[in-house]
Each structure stands twice: as structure tokens, then as C-alpha cells.
Design a protein around this motif. Structure first.
Motif, PDB file in Angstrom:
ATOM      1  N   GLU A  18       0.777  -1.172   0.177  1.00 37.76           N
ATOM      2  CA  GLU A  18      -0.007   0.022   0.068  1.00 37.76           C
ATOM      3  C   GLU A  18       0.833   1.197  -0.008  1.00 37.76           C
ATOM      4  OE1 GLU A  18      -3.546   1.833   2.950  1.00 37.76           O
ATOM      5  OE2 GLU A  18      -2.543   0.028   3.267  1.00 37.76           O
ATOM      6  N   SER A  19       0.589   2.331  -0.963  1.00 38.78           N
ATOM      7  CA  SER A  19       1.467   3.286  -1.115  1.00 38.78           C
ATOM      8  C   SER A  19       1.054   4.269   0.019  1.00 38.78           C
ATOM      9  CB  SER A  19       1.318   3.988  -2.459  1.00 38.78           C
ATOM     10  OG  SER A  19       2.174   3.392  -3.431  1.00 38.78           O
ATOM     11  N   PHE A  20       1.944   5.356   0.525  1.00 38.93           N
ATOM     12  CA  PHE A  20       1.611   6.172   1.643  1.00 38.93           C
ATOM     13  C   PHE A  20       2.231   7.324   1.577  1.00 38.93           C
ATOM     14  CE2 PHE A  20       5.343   3.567   2.529  1.00 38.93           C
ATOM     15  CZ  PHE A  20       6.089   4.561   3.394  1.00 38.93           C
ATOM     16  N   VAL A  21       1.630   8.255   2.556  1.00 36.49           N
ATOM     17  CA  VAL A  21       2.279   9.575   2.593  1.00 36.49           C
ATOM     18  C   VAL A  21       2.466   9.538   4.220  1.00 36.49           C
ATOM     19  CG1 VAL A  21       1.797  12.051   2.740  1.00 36.49           C
ATOM     20  CG2 VAL A  21       1.168  10.534   0.726  1.00 36.49           C
ATOM     21  N   LEU A  22       3.795   9.936   4.637  1.00 38.49           N
ATOM     22  CA  LEU A  22       4.135  10.450   5.804  1.00 38.49           C
ATOM     23  C   LEU A  22       4.192  11.901   5.799  1.00 38.49           C
ATOM     24  CD1 LEU A  22       5.190   9.315   8.865  1.00 38.49           C
ATOM     25  CD2 LEU A  22       7.516  10.272   7.953  1.00 38.49           C
ATOM     26  N   GLU A  23       3.337  12.217   6.821  1.00 36.63           N
ATOM     27  CA  GLU A  23       3.431  13.762   6.899  1.00 36.63           C
ATOM     28  C   GLU A  23       3.956  14.068   8.806  1.00 36.63           C
ATOM     29  OE1 GLU A  23       2.085  17.633   5.358  1.00 36.63           O
ATOM     30  OE2 GLU A  23       2.120  15.539   4.519  1.00 36.63           O
ATOM     31  N   ALA A  24       4.941  14.806   8.322  1.00 35.36           N
ATOM     32  CA  ALA A  24       5.774  14.951   9.702  1.00 35.36           C
ATOM     33  C   ALA A  24       6.238  16.329  10.075  1.00 35.36           C
ATOM     34  CB  ALA A  24       7.241  13.785   9.652  1.00 35.36           C
ATOM     35  N   GLY A  25       5.722  16.891  11.072  1.00 38.10           N
ATOM     36  CA  GLY A  25       6.121  18.108  11.264  1.00 38.10           C
ATOM     37  C   GLY A  25       7.718  18.594  11.658  1.00 38.10           C
ATOM     38  N   ALA A  26       7.896  19.889  11.818  1.00 38.10           N
ATOM     39  CA  ALA A  26       9.279  20.006  12.034  1.00 38.10           C
ATOM     40  C   ALA A  26       9.725  19.261  13.267  1.00 38.10           C
ATOM     41  CB  ALA A  26       9.452  21.741  12.053  1.00 38.10           C
ATOM     42  N   GLY A  27      11.128  19.074  13.294  1.00 42.06           N
ATOM     43  CA  GLY A  27      11.826  18.400  14.290  1.00 42.06           C
ATOM     44  C   GLY A  27      11.358  16.910  14.738  1.00 42.06           C
ATOM     45  N   SER A  28      10.781  16.257  13.853  1.00 45.40           N
ATOM     46  CA  SER A  28       9.878  15.137  14.066  1.00 45.40           C
ATOM     47  C   SER A  28      10.838  13.729  13.925  1.00 45.40           C
ATOM     48  CB  SER A  28       8.505  14.820  13.325  1.00 45.40           C
ATOM     49  OG  SER A  28       8.696  14.750  11.817  1.00 45.40           O
ATOM     50  N   GLY A  29      12.136  14.024  13.283  1.00 44.45           N
ATOM     51  CA  GLY A  29      12.945  12.884  12.856  1.00 44.45           C
ATOM     52  C   GLY A  29      12.459  12.166  11.522  1.00 44.45           C
ATOM     53  N   PHE A 190       3.709   4.261 -12.132  1.00 45.33           N
ATOM     54  CA  PHE A 190       4.112   3.203 -11.457  1.00 45.33           C
ATOM     55  C   PHE A 190       2.794   2.472 -10.527  1.00 45.33           C
ATOM     56  CE2 PHE A 190       7.803   5.407 -12.825  1.00 45.33           C
ATOM     57  CZ  PHE A 190       8.850   4.393 -12.657  1.00 45.33           C
ATOM     58  N   VAL A 191       2.283   3.366  -9.488  1.00 41.50           N
ATOM     59  CA  VAL A 191       1.554   2.691  -8.579  1.00 41.50           C
ATOM     60  C   VAL A 191       0.217   2.089  -9.154  1.00 41.50           C
ATOM     61  CG1 VAL A 191      -0.265   3.227  -6.782  1.00 41.50           C
ATOM     62  CG2 VAL A 191       2.040   4.429  -6.930  1.00 41.50           C
ATOM     63  N   LYS A 192      -0.083   2.342 -10.530  1.00 47.42           N
ATOM     64  CA  LYS A 192      -1.064   1.991 -11.121  1.00 47.42           C
ATOM     65  C   LYS A 192      -0.674   0.684 -12.287  1.00 47.42           C
ATOM     66  CE  LYS A 192      -3.969   6.070 -11.236  1.00 47.42           C
ATOM     67  NZ  LYS A 192      -4.728   7.156 -11.808  1.00 47.42           N
ATOM     68  N   SER A 193       0.488   0.353 -12.260  1.00 49.61           N
ATOM     69  CA  SER A 193       1.218  -0.398 -12.959  1.00 49.61           C
ATOM     70  C   SER A 193       0.631  -1.920 -12.386  1.00 49.61           C
ATOM     71  CB  SER A 193       2.734  -0.306 -13.239  1.00 49.61           C
ATOM     72  OG  SER A 193       3.112  -0.840 -12.079  1.00 49.61           O
ATOM     73  N   ASP A 194       0.953  -3.003 -13.236  1.00 49.73           N
ATOM     74  CA  ASP A 194       0.159  -4.403 -12.894  1.00 49.73           C
ATOM     75  C   ASP A 194       1.506  -4.668 -11.644  1.00 49.73           C
ATOM     76  OD1 ASP A 194      -1.419  -4.532 -14.681  1.00 49.73           O
ATOM     77  OD2 ASP A 194      -0.169  -5.538 -16.174  1.00 49.73           O
ATOM     78  N   GLN A 195       2.558  -4.519 -11.704  1.00 47.13           N
ATOM     79  CA  GLN A 195       3.461  -4.745 -10.784  1.00 47.13           C
ATOM     80  C   GLN A 195       3.296  -3.896  -9.272  1.00 47.13           C
ATOM     81  OE1 GLN A 195       4.395  -4.025 -13.721  1.00 47.13           O
ATOM     82  NE2 GLN A 195       4.943  -6.032 -14.142  1.00 47.13           N
ATOM     83  N   LYS A 196       2.667  -2.806  -9.175  1.00 50.39           N
ATOM     84  CA  LYS A 196       2.162  -1.977  -8.234  1.00 50.39           C
ATOM     85  C   LYS A 196       3.428  -1.909  -7.178  1.00 50.39           C
ATOM     86  CE  LYS A 196      -2.798  -2.577  -8.460  1.00 50.39           C
ATOM     87  NZ  LYS A 196      -2.790  -2.727  -9.284  1.00 50.39           N
ATOM     88  N   PRO A 197       4.510  -1.368  -7.603  1.00 45.47           N
ATOM     89  CA  PRO A 197       5.469  -1.004  -6.463  1.00 45.47           C
ATOM     90  C   PRO A 197       4.871  -0.066  -5.511  1.00 45.47           C
ATOM     91  CG  PRO A 197       5.824   0.321  -8.425  1.00 45.47           C
ATOM     92  CD  PRO A 197       4.745  -0.524  -8.876  1.00 45.47           C
ATOM     93  N   VAL A 198       5.410  -0.174  -4.154  1.00 51.62           N
ATOM     94  CA  VAL A 198       4.887   0.676  -3.102  1.00 51.62           C
ATOM     95  C   VAL A 198       5.754   2.067  -3.164  1.00 51.62           C
ATOM     96  CG1 VAL A 198       5.074   1.237  -0.639  1.00 51.62           C
ATOM     97  CG2 VAL A 198       4.419  -1.161  -1.667  1.00 51.62           C
ATOM     98  N   VAL A 199       4.775   3.335  -3.411  1.00 54.90           N
ATOM     99  CA  VAL A 199       5.583   4.373  -3.398  1.00 54.90           C
ATOM    100  C   VAL A 199       5.355   5.176  -2.090  1.00 54.90           C
ATOM    101  CG1 VAL A 199       5.471   6.747  -4.560  1.00 54.90           C
ATOM    102  CG2 VAL A 199       5.515   4.745  -5.877  1.00 54.90           C
ATOM    103  N   GLY A 200       6.372   5.604  -1.238  1.00 56.60           N
ATOM    104  CA  GLY A 200       5.950   6.323  -0.102  1.00 56.60           C
ATOM    105  C   GLY A 200       6.560   7.832  -0.236  1.00 56.60           C
ATOM    106  N   PHE A 201       5.635   8.722   0.359  1.00 50.86           N
ATOM    107  CA  PHE A 201       6.133  10.063   0.288  1.00 50.86           C
ATOM    108  C   PHE A 201       6.305  10.553   1.858  1.00 50.86           C
ATOM    109  CE2 PHE A 201       3.372   9.474  -3.237  1.00 50.86           C
ATOM    110  CZ  PHE A 201       4.136  10.023  -4.396  1.00 50.86           C
TER     111      PHE A 201
END
Length: 548
Positions: A18-29, A190-201
Motif C-alpha cells: 500500500e502506497s502512503f504519505v508520511l506527514e511529519a512536522g518540524a523536528g519530528s525525525g 508506477f502505482v497503477k502498473s500491474d507490478q504495483k510498487p509501493v511509493v512512499g512520500f
């Protein structure tokens, strides 16, 4: 390792492809979490990836970030770390026939097409360079790589299938600073391809300091949203300010956060020496030049304090001139850097460096008797640097038998001295810029070089993103901006939503650099509403007017 909440959610997304987005504020590591994510994948998939020749991709926005992440991953060969252009070129460069066809298609619709390009391309490979388009020698530009890759992915789905199979995990660092086209390219192909690699932002839209217009990637594209609320960097007082400045993420102290203290100072717009006056006021609280970073929210403000206002004004006569000045990659910028390095290496007796710089003209040091000739020429140059303007320095170097005039400034000088037909608007605009810079005193160039080489305590937002400092003094001057109006943020005036968001994000980036103390010096004039709003944001009951 990163705290289990965020990493556990990411691990679950990886397990479910499952592709995802990590939303991380300032100083969060955030970068630490990115590294942990890559290491998690490699720990689970290393054996199979080695057998199949696959890699994890980590796309970075800058080469500095690329080097940092590569180092933190111990240059693991299974991790391909690079910019989006480097990654795309890795994918499309083997398909030379298709690349040639795309170049020919672009050339066919160009205003000034290259005749016989088909024959020229048939004898050479298509390559990618970072310094402009040169189709006659098969070289794509920076922007061409994005455009051509998108075309190839659309016309030849097999290329995407090959890439998606080779790169099953693609992670994007600082996604908010990339472009909508890059996000769309990764998700639509990429995400919509048959191989469906995981894309993380990985990133934070509130720290979007470049005008990329990226927003709500998770919601728009139906990706899993992972949020990090921890702040390991800032003092508790500063975290409270950040939480009032934004509402989507409410951070909590997560490390050895200091209690911190916030100050609000005021002065009249246009007041000279505000930096020195502010530091004098803050000195009893332990603030020093060494433990304080001063952020002025405009190059004009810095120029006023450091002393290169005329130089900034001259560059303002050219489109995107200030950006070119700060990057020092234009005609004059290259010349400024060269002269600064030449004189600096001579004065510091680094004669190896000095002779290499001098050697760019073809000069060869063969005998001790040449020392007197060199000394005479350099001392003559130094005298001009103390008393004359840029134009006089350029002319001196152009006539010098020893000191080379860099190619860019030489070509510009030749063009500007040529006779053109009256009404040539392009030439006339360049001439206005050229004459304005020539009239700037070289003493201002010296001040600018000191600032650009960080010999002064000042920075702008672009110079500090990702950095942290014990104390931060933010000097806010609404009189110097068109794109930003910080008073709008203080009064929650969203009538111009684009300007409001730009101003809010800029304040957030600057405030969130502070590990202990934060001081804001407001040069916003007499608006009681704006000052009251700023007091509420900083949670201070009073402000201190400083005199300069």
C-alpha cells in the motif's frame, strides 16, 4: 529506530503493498524514519533483491540530501539514492531508439528546429546534461528528462513494467518540494502498473518553501496517511507557537526538549542596524552572535543590514534576478566568485590555489622574476576593489595580461558593446541590467560575498531548511514583500489565500529552527490588529520597542 507508532503503520503499509504519505512536522525525525523504512525493507527483502537484481529507490530533492542519506545507509548497493532526474534517467536511458524519436518529435514542433537532426542523432547516443538542451549533440536538458520520461511511460507501458519490477519500493524525500508533475508521474504510471510498487512520500506540506503547489497528496490520490506528532528539536515554548500557527498537526515534546522562552520586539520599518539593536536587548538573556541564527525574511532586508542594497536593486531589473544572484551562476555572479577567490587566495598565501586560478588565462609560472609582475597586477586590482565600481573592475580585468576574464562575463561584455538596431527590446532589457550592475560599488560585492559565504549571521528561509539552532531571531518586515504579507497571518486574513499560505509556511519554517529561544522582531508598522495577533500567536502579553 523511529518511534513504533509511525514505523508500525509504515510497516503495515509495506506488508499490504500500500502506497502512503508520511506527514511529519518540524523536528519530528522524518529523515530518521525514512532511513528506518529503507532498512526495514532491506532487512526483509535483501536476499530476494540480491537474487533478482532489484533495488529500493530513495528520491531526494537536492544533492546534499542525497549525500546525507547515502552516508546514513552506509552506501548500501541495494539502495539507489538520487534526484528524480537521476532516477528517471536510470529508467529511460537504455531505450535509445525511443529517446531519439522523442527528440525528433520535440524538434519538429520547435520554433527554431534543427535541420538534419535525424542524421546527427543517428551517430551518437542520447545523454542527459544539467546545463541546457543541446539536441544537435543528443543532449537532453534538466526539464526534458521529466517531459520525455512521461511521454515514454505513456507510449511504451513496457518501460514502466520493467522499471516497476526492478524497483519495487520507491520513497520520495521532502515530497512537498517536488512538483505536481513528478507526483503524478510516479502515481499514474508506477502505482497503477500491474507490478504495483509501493511509493512512499515523506515530508511536510507546511515546510513547502518552494512554490511547488503540492497539497494533500494522500487525500487526492487515495493513499494511506501516516502522521508523526513528535517534536524532538524545539523547546516547549516554541512547540506551543508552532501548534498555534498550524492546525493539521499538533506536536508534542518527544525528547529532551528545553522549556524555552519567546520574545517579541518591535521597531519602525526601514530602521537601520535593527540586528545590532535586537542583539543588545537579548544579550542579558544569554543570546550571543555565536549561539543565535538571524533569519531575515527577504534578501532585501539582509542587503540593507549587510550593505549590498544597490546590488539587489540592480538584479531586480532582470527576471528572477535575485534568485540568480544568490545562486551566483549568472555572468556577473561567476565573475564575483572568481575575483573573490583570486584575491582571497593571494592574501592568505595559498599560492597553489592562486596560480591555478590565474592559470585559467593560460598563464604559466616559470620563474621567480614573475613574482613582481604578478604583485603589481594584483595590487592594482585590489586598489580598484577598494574604491571603484563593478564596471571599472571588469574593464581592468579585461585589459589585464595576467588575470583571465571568465567566459560568461566576457561574452556578455562583448554583446553589450555591440551595435544593435533601435527597438531591440531584448537587448535593451539586458543593457539596463548590465549597466545597473556595472554601476554598483565593489565594496557592496565584498559585503555580498561575505553574506553568501556565511561570514555574517544572516540567512533566508532557503538557507536553513532542515537546520537547527540554539536561538533564532526572526526579523519580519512586511514592507519588503509582494508575495508575502505576514500581517495577514497574524490577523487570520485569508482574503488572498495563496499569499496567506505562503506567509504562514515561511513563518513556520523559520520559527521551527529554534531549539531553545525564539525572538521575533516585527517591523510591521503601526497596525494594532497585526501586533495584537502576533502577541496571541507568540503567547506574550507585551512587546518591547527597541531603538536603533
Amino acid at each position: 529506530m523511529a518511534e513504533p507508532e509511525a514505523l508500525a503503520q509504515i510497516a503495515d503499509a509495506l506488508a499490504n503493498k500500500e502506497s502512503f504519505v508520511l506527514e511529519a512536522g518540524a523536528g519530528s525525525g522524518k529523515t530518521r524514519t525514512l532511513i528506518d523504512t529503507v532498512q526495514l525493507v532491506l532487512a526483509q527483502e535483501r536476499e530476494s533483491m540480491v537474487k533478482t537484481g532489484r533495488q529500493v529507490v530513495c528520491i531526494t530533492y537536492t544533492n546534499v540530501a542525497k549525500d546525507e542519506i547515502t552516508h546514513r545507509l552506509n552506501a548500501d548497493p541495494l539502495a539507489l539514492v538520487g534526484t528524480i532526474h537521476e532516477f528517471l534517467w536510470q529508467v529511460v536511458s537504455p531505450f535509445q531508439r525511443e529517446l531519439r524519436l522523442e527528440i525528433l518529435a520535440i524538434n519538429a514542433t520547435a520554433k527554431k528546429s534543427i535541420e538534419g537532426l535525424d542524421a546527427l542523432l543517428s551517430t551518437q547516443s542520447v545523454t542527459y546534461g544539467q546545463f541546457g538542451r543541446h539536441f544537435d549533440r543528443g543532449e537532453l536538458s534538466h526539464d526534458d528528462v521529466l517531459t520525455v520520461s512521461g511521454e515514454l511511460f505513456t507510449k511504451y507501458p513496457k518501460i514502466v513494467r520493467i522499471a516497476a519490477n526492478r524497483f519495487p519500493f520507491i520513497f520520495v524525500d521532502e515530497y512537498q518540494d517536488t512538483s505536481e508533475s513528478v507526483v503524478a508521474l510516479l502515481l499514474n504510471h508506477f502505482v497503477k502498473s500491474d507490478q504495483k510498487p509501493v511509493v512512499g512520500f515523506f515530508g511536510d506540506t507546511m515546510q513547502q518553501i518552494y512554490d511547488s503547489k503540492i497539497s494533500d497528496v494522500a487525500g487526492t490520490h487515495g493513499l494511506r496517511l501516516v502522521t508523526k506528532l513528535e517534536n524532538y528539536r524545539c523547546s516547549i515554548a516554541v512547540i506551543d507557537v508552532l501548534n498555534r500557527l498550524r492546525t493539521d498537526i499538533q506536536q508534542v515534546p518527544a525528547g529532551q526538549n528545553l522549556p524555552g522562552l519567546v520574545h517579541l520586539l518591535t521597531a519602525s520599518a526601514g530602521s537601520p542596524d535593527v540586528y545590532e539593536a535586537a542583539m543588545t536587548h537579548l544579550a542579558p538573556s544569554g543570546w550571543t552572535r555565536e549561539n543565535t541564527k538571524t533569519l531575515m525574511l527577504t534578501h532585501k532586508g539582509i542587503a540593507r543590514e549587510v550593505g549590498f542594497t544597490s546590488l539587489v536593486d540592480a538584479y531586480g531589473k532582470r527576471s528572477f534576478g535575485t534568485e540568480q544572484l544568490m545562486q551566483r551562476d549568472d555572468e556577473f555572479g561567476e565573475f564575483f566568485t572568481y575575483i573573490g577567490a583570486l584575491v582571497g587566495s593571494y592574501d592568505s598565501r595559498r599560492f597553489g590555489v592562486f596560480l591555478n586560478l590565474l592559470g585559467q588565462s593560460g598563464f604559466e609560472f616559470k620563474a621567480a622574476s614573475q613574482k613582481a609582475e604578478i604583485a603589481t597586477e594584483i595590487n592594482g586590482l585590489k586598489e580598484l576593489l577598494s574604491t571603484k565600481n563593478v564596471g571599472e573592475v571588469v574593464d581592468f580585468v579585461a585589459a589585464s595580461p595576467l588575470i583571465p576574464l571568465p567566459k560568461k562575463i566576457r561574452q556578455l561584455r562583448e554583446r553589450m558593446s555591440s551595435v544593435t538596431e533601435e527597438g531591440d527590446s531584448v537587448f535593451e532589457k539586458k543593457k539596463v541590467f548590465y549597466d545597473a550592475v556595472r554601476g554598483v560599488a565593489w565594496s557592496q560585492i565584498r559585503n555580498f560575498l561575505d553574506y553568501a559565504d556565511e561570514f555574517t549571521p544572516f540567512s533566508t528561509k532557503h538557507g536553513v531548511k532542515g537546520a537547527e539552532f540554539e536561538n533564532v531571531l526572526v526579523i519580519v518586515d512586511d514592507s519588503l514583500w509582494n508575495m508575502y504579507k505576514f500581517g495577514q497571518v497574524f490577523t487570520d486574513d485569508r482574503s488572498n489565500s495563496g499569499r496567506f499560505e505562503r506567509s504562514q509556511k515561511l513563518l513556520y519554517v523559520c520559527f521551527s529552527r529554534a531549539m531553545d529561544g525564539l525572538a521575533v522582531l516585527w517591523l510591521g508598522g503601526s497596525s494594532s490588529g497585526e501586533l495584537a495577533g502576533l502577541k496571541t500567536l507568540l503567547n506574550v502579553s507585551t512587546s518591547t520597542a527597541i531603538s536603533t
